[in-house]
Structure formats: C-alpha cells, structure tokens
Design a protein around this motif. Structure first.
Motif, short mmCIF file in Angstrom:
data_model
loop_
_atom_site.label_atom_id
_atom_site.label_comp_id
_atom_site.label_asym_id
_atom_site.label_seq_id
_atom_site.Cartn_x
_atom_site.Cartn_y
_atom_site.Cartn_z
N THR A 15 0.45 -1.22 -0.13
CA THR A 15 0.11 -0.19 0.18
C THR A 15 1.10 1.47 -0.11
O THR A 15 2.03 1.22 0.02
CB THR A 15 -1.60 -0.04 1.25
OG1 THR A 15 -0.13 0.80 2.28
CG2 THR A 15 -1.66 -0.95 1.05
N ARG A 41 -3.61 5.35 -4.32
CA ARG A 41 -4.56 5.83 -3.57
C ARG A 41 -5.21 6.68 -5.14
O ARG A 41 -6.74 6.48 -5.15
CB ARG A 41 -4.64 6.98 -2.40
CG ARG A 41 -5.64 7.42 -1.84
CD ARG A 41 -5.75 8.67 -0.66
NE ARG A 41 -4.86 9.37 -1.12
CZ ARG A 41 -4.80 11.08 -1.44
NH1 ARG A 41 -6.29 11.19 -2.01
NH2 ARG A 41 -4.09 11.72 -1.57
N ASP A 68 -7.23 2.79 -1.31
CA ASP A 68 -7.24 3.67 -0.78
C ASP A 68 -7.63 3.40 1.07
O ASP A 68 -8.72 2.44 1.07
CB ASP A 68 -9.17 4.70 -0.58
CG ASP A 68 -8.49 5.73 0.26
OD1 ASP A 68 -8.22 5.72 1.81
OD2 ASP A 68 -9.21 6.94 -0.33
N THR A 118 -6.29 6.93 8.51
CA THR A 118 -5.15 6.78 7.60
C THR A 118 -3.25 5.60 7.93
O THR A 118 -3.80 4.93 7.37
CB THR A 118 -4.29 7.18 7.41
OG1 THR A 118 -5.12 8.03 6.45
CG2 THR A 118 -3.37 7.09 5.92
#
Length: 286
Positions: A15, A41, A68, A118
């Motif tokens: 990620t 994202r 995301d 996040t």
C-alpha cells in the motif's frame, strides 16, 4: 513463505506506493522476484512508480491497483483483485501513511482523527481483509511503522499516536497470527529522505503563526530536525530492509532500518521510567 518460489511468482500487496518507501519497496520487491500489486490511493499519481519499474526492468512484475486504505470497499476490492488474478496472496506490506506537524492546540482533534484513520485504522482494515488469504499461504504481514511508534516526538503528537497504536495492534496480533501460520513484522525507519517529509513543509508557516506559547520551542524543533535529516537514510535503503523481511526464513517482529534507528530504539526499550527518552526529546526544544 521463505522468498520467491521457483514455480511461479509470489504475489505481494503493497500500500502507499506513489512515492518514498512504498515506491522503493514495490520496485525492490519486483526486482527480487516477487509479483507486486502496488496500491495507489490516486492512480493518476502512479507515474513515478511506473517510471521506476521501467527503469529497473520489472514492469512485467508490477501491477497497479486503486487502493485507498480509508475506504473499506477499496481495500476489499484490491485484495480480491490480487487473489483473483494470481490465485493467492503471500504477503502484505502496509506502508500507506500521512504525517501531521503541530501540537494539539495548533491542529485540533479533527487532525488526529484524520491521521489515525490512515496510519492506524487503514492498517487494521487491510489486515482484516488480507488475513484469511495469508493464512492459506502461511504468509507475511508487514507494516512500515517509524521510530515515532516507539518514541513520542515533539510536535508530532498525532503521527506518533497513530504509530503507537499501530505497534500496539500488531504486537498484540502477532502471537495470535503466528498460531495460524502468519508472520507479523513491524519495520521502524528513522529519518528518511522522501516526499513524505517534504509534503509537511507547506504547513510550517501557519503553524508558526498559531504557535503561541510554543513558538520558541517549535523553532528549536524545526532546527533540530533539520540537522537530523541531514543524515537521513534514503527511501531505497529503508525499503531494502522491507524486502529482506519478505524473504527472511525467520523474520523478527520488530526491525529497524538503520544504525541510528537501532540506537534510539534500544534507548527506548531499556528506558523503564522514561527519563532517558525525555532527555533526548527535550533537547530538541532547547
């Protein structure tokens, strides 16, 4: 999992790959022989990643996907696409993250919520979605944390709070996951020269205006961290540690990416009353 298999490619989901450690990890893992699914994202920000993969000659082993970490449906779709495409998922590298400078009176509680969403809850969501597939392969769950997950740093309260939560979550999960064949590792960089840091610079003038009684300390902190980052590790060097963990026979739970990071981590882990760490961080404000 002990590294790339010889019969096919080992899929790894990473990620936060648009820049910095995430980008370098995605390309480095592809160079090492893994099939990388690189989460972005905003896919429009993937040009640097694709250019780096082209330059390294590994475009065929790197696939991008919209991911995301703050959107559960996006996380689920990325994990599903990986498994549907390659038939399995062998490792996840949770790297997506954001920084936020400022003390709580300057930035307010909403800023804390955004960073936690996040840096912490995003990891929780990705981990929840990936674990069934990692159990099936005896896979690896890796998270890029920070020394900020061990040492509370002045004017980084929101960031450190999220990284402390991340480390508490994974330290708690690790023995449970191990019982089902999944290895958990937290990677802790110290200062790293990357866009992650430079993106914070535009917020500094407004923070100075709102510093109030903390203005002198904030200026001192900025000067101290500027000196620390003169010796910053490259994103590629930090990412190389992540790639090593992917292939290690018995990866540790916690690993630092540089001698400087190891030195500070050792200080914290031996500091039973907190005085040694406070002496270091207070000095940044003098």
């Amino acid at each position: 999992m002990t590294g790339p298999r010889t019969d096919d490619l080992t899929p790894v989901l990473v990620t936060g790959t648009s820049s910095g450690i995430g980008l370098a990890t995605a390309v480095g893992a592809a160079v090492a022989g893994y099939q990388v699914v690189a989460g972005l994202r905003d896919p429009a920000r993937g040009d640097a990643l694709r250019a780096a993969a082209d330059a390294a000659g590994v475009s065929g082993r790197l696939r991008t996907v919209r991911l995301d970490v703050t959107e559960p449906e996006s996380v689920a779709a990325a994990v599903k696409e990986t498994v549907d495409t390659y038939g399995r998922l062998d490792a996840v590298v949770n790297n997506a993250g954001v920084g936020r400078l400022g003390t709580v009176e300057q930035i307010g509680v909403d800023a804390f919520r955004a960073v936690l969403e996040t840096n912490f809850l995003g990891v929780v969501e990705v981990t929840r979605a990936a674990l069934p597939h990692l159990r099936a392969t005896g896979g690896r769950l890796i998270a890029v944390s920070s020394l900020g997950g061990l040492i509370g740093q002045p004017f980084n309260e929101a960031y450190c709070a999220a990284k402390f939560a991340l480390e508490g979550f994974l330290e708690s999960l690790a023995p449970v996951a191990a019982r089902t064949g999944v290895t958990v590792t937290v990677v802790e960089p110290g200062p790293v020269a990357s866009e992650f840091v430079t993106r914070l610079a535009p917020s500094v003038p407004a923070l100075i205006e709102r510093a109030g009684p903390y203005e002198a300390a904030f200026h001192s902190y900025l000067g101290a961290t500027a000196q620390l980052f003169e010796q910053a590790q490259s994103a590629a060097d930090a990412a190389a540690v992540v790639v090593d963990v992917l292939g290690a026979e018995r990866p540790p739970f916690r690993v630092q990416t540089s001698d400087a990071a190891r030195s500070l981590a050792a200080l914290k882990l031996a500091d039973l009353d907190g005085s040694a760490v406070q002496a270091v961080t207070r000095a940044w404000l003098d």
